[in-house]
Scaffold this active site. Structure first.
Site, PDB file in Angstrom:
ATOM      1  CB  SER A   1     121.635  93.526  84.242  1.00  0.00           C
ATOM      2  OG  SER A   1     122.673  92.586  84.155  1.00  0.00           O
TER       3      SER A   1
ATOM      4  CE1 TYR B   1     117.834  90.062  81.955  1.00  0.00           C
ATOM      5  CE2 TYR B   1     120.230  90.001  81.928  1.00  0.00           C
ATOM      6  CZ  TYR B   1     119.043  90.241  82.598  1.00  0.00           C
ATOM      7  OH  TYR B   1     119.071  90.665  83.901  1.00  0.00           O
TER       8      TYR B   1
ATOM      9  CE  LYS C   1     117.074  93.402  83.306  1.00  0.00           C
ATOM     10  NZ  LYS C   1     115.957  93.504  84.233  1.00  0.00           N
TER      11      LYS C   1
HETATM   12  P1  NAD Z   1     113.897  85.847  89.455  1.00  0.00           P
HETATM   13  O1  NAD Z   1     113.554  85.134  88.199  1.00  0.00           O
HETATM   14  O2  NAD Z   1     114.185  85.037  90.660  1.00  0.00           O
HETATM   15  O3  NAD Z   1     112.746  86.902  89.815  1.00  0.00           O
HETATM   16  C1  NAD Z   1     111.962  87.531  88.835  1.00  0.00           C
HETATM   17  C2  NAD Z   1     110.512  87.374  89.249  1.00  0.00           C
HETATM   18  O4  NAD Z   1     109.689  87.984  88.248  1.00  0.00           O
HETATM   19  C3  NAD Z   1     110.083  85.912  89.350  1.00  0.00           C
HETATM   20  O5  NAD Z   1     109.457  85.681  90.596  1.00  0.00           O
HETATM   21  C4  NAD Z   1     109.114  85.733  88.201  1.00  0.00           C
HETATM   22  O6  NAD Z   1     108.098  84.791  88.503  1.00  0.00           O
HETATM   23  C5  NAD Z   1     108.587  87.132  88.024  1.00  0.00           C
HETATM   24  N1  NAD Z   1     108.088  87.400  86.667  1.00  0.00           N
HETATM   25  C6  NAD Z   1     108.692  87.094  85.497  1.00  0.00           C
HETATM   26  N2  NAD Z   1     107.930  87.520  84.478  1.00  0.00           N
HETATM   27  C7  NAD Z   1     106.834  88.114  85.019  1.00  0.00           C
HETATM   28  C8  NAD Z   1     105.698  88.743  84.477  1.00  0.00           C
HETATM   29  N3  NAD Z   1     105.504  88.835  83.146  1.00  0.00           N
HETATM   30  N4  NAD Z   1     104.783  89.266  85.319  1.00  0.00           N
HETATM   31  C9  NAD Z   1     104.941  89.165  86.671  1.00  0.00           C
HETATM   32  N5  NAD Z   1     105.997  88.551  87.224  1.00  0.00           N
HETATM   33  C10 NAD Z   1     106.931  88.041  86.420  1.00  0.00           C
HETATM   34  O7  NAD Z   1     115.113  86.809  89.123  1.00  0.00           O
HETATM   35  P2  NAD Z   1     115.992  87.683  90.115  1.00  0.00           P
HETATM   36  O8  NAD Z   1     117.352  87.120  90.108  1.00  0.00           O
HETATM   37  O9  NAD Z   1     115.285  87.900  91.369  1.00  0.00           O
HETATM   38  O10 NAD Z   1     116.046  89.027  89.259  1.00  0.00           O
HETATM   39  C11 NAD Z   1     115.128  90.075  89.452  1.00  0.00           C
HETATM   40  C12 NAD Z   1     115.403  91.159  88.426  1.00  0.00           C
HETATM   41  O11 NAD Z   1     116.755  91.589  88.556  1.00  0.00           O
HETATM   42  C13 NAD Z   1     115.233  90.709  86.983  1.00  0.00           C
HETATM   43  O12 NAD Z   1     114.617  91.756  86.270  1.00  0.00           O
HETATM   44  C14 NAD Z   1     116.645  90.502  86.503  1.00  0.00           C
HETATM   45  O13 NAD Z   1     116.775  90.755  85.128  1.00  0.00           O
HETATM   46  C15 NAD Z   1     117.411  91.526  87.307  1.00  0.00           C
HETATM   47  N6  NAD Z   1     118.814  91.156  87.500  1.00  0.00           N
HETATM   48  C16 NAD Z   1     119.127  89.974  88.103  1.00  0.00           C
HETATM   49  C17 NAD Z   1     120.466  89.616  88.268  1.00  0.00           C
HETATM   50  C18 NAD Z   1     120.863  88.305  88.901  1.00  0.00           C
HETATM   51  O14 NAD Z   1     122.019  87.904  88.752  1.00  0.00           O
HETATM   52  N7  NAD Z   1     119.991  87.629  89.611  1.00  0.00           N
HETATM   53  C19 NAD Z   1     121.481  90.479  87.835  1.00  0.00           C
HETATM   54  C20 NAD Z   1     121.110  91.685  87.232  1.00  0.00           C
HETATM   55  C21 NAD Z   1     119.770  92.024  87.075  1.00  0.00           C
HETATM   56  C1  WQD Z   2     130.415  83.811  87.076  1.00  0.00           C
HETATM   57  C2  WQD Z   2     131.790  83.215  86.752  1.00  0.00           C
HETATM   58  C3  WQD Z   2     131.789  81.925  84.737  1.00  0.00           C
HETATM   59  C4  WQD Z   2     129.090  78.805  86.204  1.00  0.00           C
HETATM   60  C5  WQD Z   2     125.375  86.246  84.760  1.00  0.00           C
HETATM   61  C6  WQD Z   2     124.630  86.919  83.634  1.00  0.00           C
HETATM   62  C7  WQD Z   2     124.428  88.369  83.931  1.00  0.00           C
HETATM   63  C8  WQD Z   2     123.809  88.616  85.320  1.00  0.00           C
HETATM   64  C9  WQD Z   2     124.464  87.800  86.379  1.00  0.00           C
HETATM   65  C10 WQD Z   2     121.463  89.117  85.114  1.00  0.00           C
HETATM   66  C11 WQD Z   2     132.145  83.303  85.269  1.00  0.00           C
HETATM   67  C12 WQD Z   2     132.066  81.041  85.932  1.00  0.00           C
HETATM   68  C13 WQD Z   2     129.889  79.931  86.074  1.00  0.00           C
HETATM   69  C14 WQD Z   2     129.731  77.541  86.275  1.00  0.00           C
HETATM   70  C15 WQD Z   2     131.866  78.612  86.080  1.00  0.00           C
HETATM   71  N1  WQD Z   2     122.422  88.302  85.371  1.00  0.00           N
HETATM   72  N2  WQD Z   2     131.245  79.831  86.018  1.00  0.00           N
HETATM   73  N3  WQD Z   2     131.089  77.497  86.217  1.00  0.00           N
HETATM   74  O1  WQD Z   2     128.257  85.281  83.832  1.00  0.00           O
HETATM   75  O2  WQD Z   2     129.019  86.979  85.517  1.00  0.00           O
HETATM   76  O3  WQD Z   2     126.646  86.853  84.926  1.00  0.00           O
HETATM   77  O4  WQD Z   2     124.614  86.442  85.964  1.00  0.00           O
HETATM   78  O5  WQD Z   2     121.503  90.246  84.722  1.00  0.00           O
HETATM   79  O6  WQD Z   2     123.622  88.877  82.930  1.00  0.00           O
HETATM   80  O7  WQD Z   2     125.373  86.758  82.448  1.00  0.00           O
HETATM   81  O8  WQD Z   2     127.655  85.036  86.288  1.00  0.00           O
HETATM   82  O9  WQD Z   2     127.559  83.170  87.864  1.00  0.00           O
HETATM   83  O10 WQD Z   2     127.145  82.701  85.424  1.00  0.00           O
HETATM   84  O11 WQD Z   2     129.442  83.279  86.194  1.00  0.00           O
HETATM   85  O12 WQD Z   2     133.078  78.495  86.021  1.00  0.00           O
HETATM   86  O13 WQD Z   2     129.061  76.497  86.370  1.00  0.00           O
HETATM   87  O14 WQD Z   2     131.753  81.816  87.062  1.00  0.00           O
HETATM   88  O15 WQD Z   2     132.543  81.531  83.623  1.00  0.00           O
HETATM   89  O16 WQD Z   2     133.529  83.501  85.194  1.00  0.00           O
HETATM   90  P1  WQD Z   2     127.991  86.024  85.045  1.00  0.00           P
HETATM   91  P2  WQD Z   2     127.868  83.479  86.465  1.00  0.00           P
END
Ligand code: NAD
Ligand code: WQD
Length: 348
Positions: A134, A158, A162
């Protein structure tokens, strides 16, 4: 080719699953459904029927911390003479705020879970891995665009998990087993949905993130969007982020598999974003323009832990993977809204 997709029922995983199946991969999803619905599995099956796809699809309900489950998946696939070629590892917990309340749980699921997976992979000689890292690991800096060489300074548990996982990859890569092939993909802000409207983002409870909150305001599930600050040092005062269409992000995983297949021992850390920064106000305006829905909003104070600007330098992904994001912000709004109107209450 056979792929084990951990966390495949989640937002990102379900989209990767469709793409893999569409392109003829055999897919095994392992998910505990702790943050997803089993309805996703039915939607994937519907997709396969609609497309008359013959690919083999399986899912297993289980926890990545349970080594027996992991071992059995590898053993079974070897017995079937179809060993797993690559693991795409997404299973884990992702809420920044929750990780501040329950840090040990995050270390347990994300770090111990990944360690377990790597142990099984080594035991059953599967050395090819694509991992979901991430942009959160870049921390509070807002010097943009951010390349992979940017300083790593996570500011919450978190993000720490990572970084710990990426450090495990360094150690593996530097060990005397010169077989590991790993792409650690650093996602920016994945948003939108599959254009079919079959799958999309369905956060449990009140969404923390901008895009799902906004679509829930548009559908009437939330009353008003809170904009966290209009006094940031950005073009219009609201926070700037790198929103990438979920299908472009998913595509980056297929490009990574191709890359791993055509290389020997390697470890690459790669940003996946659109390479563009959009402000909160720009997102609201584009969404209103695309969907014709008015988004009521109110300006609030800044949210703790936010930065003014965060967007990616994606030149490494372009060069190494031959991957370029293709979908516009308009497409993101169109597909995200299509998912929301077809599923006003999410998966239920
Ligand atoms: P999500 O929560 O929708 O998907 C994660 C999945 O993992 C879920 O279906 C959950 O049930 C499963 N899970 C959690 N713990 C588990 C375990 N112990 N064993 C088996 N399954 C388990 O999240 P997402 O948005 O799809 O994200 C997927 C990955 O990408 C995560 O590792 C997250 O950290 C990473 N990521 C997400 C974002 C984002 O903004 N969505 C950004 C950067 C990184
Ligand atoms: C985006 C922008 C907020 C909600 C997060 C995690 C990051 C990654 C992705 C997993 C910012 C603004 C948001 C709202 C708002 N996940 N905002 N009103 O913060 O960039 O990243 O998700 O790895 O770890 O921190 O994404 O969508 O929360 O925010 O004004 O109700 O929208 O302040 O500027 P962010 P976000």
């Amino acid at each position: 080719m056979r792929v084990l997709l951990t966390g495949g029922a989640g937002f990102i995983g379900s989209h990767i699953a469709l793409l893999l199946l569409e392109r003829g991969f055999d897919v095994i999803i392992l998910d505990s459904f702790v943050n997803s619905s089993s309805i996703v599995i039915n939607r994937i099956k519907t997709f396969l029927q609609n497309k008359d796809l013959k690919s083999k699809f399986e899912y297993i309900k289980g926890d990545i911390r349970d080594k027996n489950i992991l071992d059995n998946i590898f053993i079974k696939s070897i017995k079937e003479c179809k060993p797993i070629d690559t693991v795409i590892h997404l299973a884990g917990l992702k809420s920044v705020s929750d990780s501040l309340t329950n840090p040990l749980h995050y270390w347990d699921v994300n770090v111990r879970g990944t360690l377990n997976l790597l142990l099984s992979m080594k035991e059953y000689e599967c050395y090819s891995l694509v991992f979901s890292s991430s942009a959160t690991i870049y921390g509070l800096s807002d010097s943009v665009p951010m390349s992979e060489d940017h300083k790593i300074l996570p500011i919450n548990p978190y993000g720490q998990t990572k970084v710990a996982i990426e450090n495990m990859f360094y150690d593996l890569f530097n060990s005397n087993i010169k077989l590991w092939k790993i792409c650690s993909l650093r996602y920016f802000n994945p948003v939108g949905a599959h254009s079919s409207g079959l799958i999309g983002e369905d956060p449990v409870g009140i969404p923390n993130n901008l895009f799902p909150f906004l679509t829930q305001v548009a559908i009437g599930r939330q009353k008003i969007l809170k904009v966290f600050g209009d006094d940031w040092d950005t073009k219009d005062g609201s926070g700037v982020r790198d929103y990438i269409h979920i299908i472009d992000l998913a595509d980056g995983h297929l490009a990574s598999i191709d890359y791993l297949n055509s290389n020997d021992s390697c470890l690459e850390f790669i940003n996946l974003g659109s390479g563009h920064g959009y402000s909160v106000f720009q997102i609201i305006r584009q969404f209103e323009l695309t969907t014709g829905r008015k988004i009521p909003f109110s300006i609030q104070g800044r949210r703790d832990g936010d930065v003014a600007k965060c967007y990616a330098d994606i030149s490494k992904a372009k060069k190494l993977l031959g991957w370029t994001p293709k979908r516009s912000l308009e497409q993101i709004c169109l597909d995200g809204w299509n998912w929301q109107i077809k599923n006003p209450n999410g998966y239920c």
